[in-house]
Design a protein around this motif. Structure first.
Motif, PDB file in Angstrom:
ATOM      1  N   ARG A 101      12.507 -33.157  -0.552  1.00  0.00           N
ATOM      2  CA  ARG A 101      11.385 -34.097  -0.463  1.00  0.00           C
ATOM      3  C   ARG A 101      10.471 -33.575   0.647  1.00  0.00           C
ATOM      4  O   ARG A 101       9.773 -33.111   0.900  1.00  0.00           O
ATOM      5  N   LEU A 141       2.797 -33.519  -3.387  1.00  0.00           N
ATOM      6  CA  LEU A 141       3.948 -33.630  -4.614  1.00  0.00           C
ATOM      7  C   LEU A 141       3.122 -34.133  -5.215  1.00  0.00           C
ATOM      8  O   LEU A 141       2.095 -35.138  -5.055  1.00  0.00           O
ATOM      9  N   SER A 196       7.018 -38.197  -8.651  1.00  0.00           N
ATOM     10  CA  SER A 196       7.891 -38.479  -8.452  1.00  0.00           C
ATOM     11  C   SER A 196       8.625 -38.798  -9.252  1.00  0.00           C
ATOM     12  O   SER A 196       8.088 -40.114  -9.429  1.00  0.00           O
ATOM     13  N   GLU A 238      11.578 -42.176  -8.090  1.00  0.00           N
ATOM     14  CA  GLU A 238      13.190 -42.570  -7.048  1.00  0.00           C
ATOM     15  C   GLU A 238      13.547 -43.162  -7.955  1.00  0.00           C
ATOM     16  O   GLU A 238      15.103 -42.498  -7.121  1.00  0.00           O
ATOM     17  N   TYR A 283      11.773 -35.111  -7.792  1.00  0.00           N
ATOM     18  CA  TYR A 283      10.345 -34.788  -6.942  1.00  0.00           C
ATOM     19  C   TYR A 283       9.605 -33.884  -7.264  1.00  0.00           C
ATOM     20  O   TYR A 283      10.151 -32.144  -7.422  1.00  0.00           O
TER      21      TYR A 283
END
Length: 58
Positions: free
Chosen positions: A13, A23, A26, A28, A33
């Motif tokens: 990323r 981006l 995403s 996490e 991503y």
């Protein structure tokens, strides 16, 4: 050309972010991503393990 680039680690990323890729999404928790793939930008695939797709998921 595929519209999206998927990467699955923070290191990958960060490489794409440093290369000025946008981006888009995403996750996490799952370490997913998604970046917009632009024609005018290119990078060395040896640095990044990426999946190219025309489908945006999650």
């Amino acid at each position: 050309m595929s519209h999206f680039i998927y990467v699955f680690t923070e290191k990958e990323r960060d490489v794409l972010l440093a290369s000025n890729f946008a981006l888009i999404k995403s996750d996490e928790y799952k370490k997913i991503y998604v970046f917009e793939n632009k024609e005018e930008l290119c990078f060395d695939l040896q640095q990044v393990n990426a999946v190219f797709s025309d489908t945006l998921t999650f």
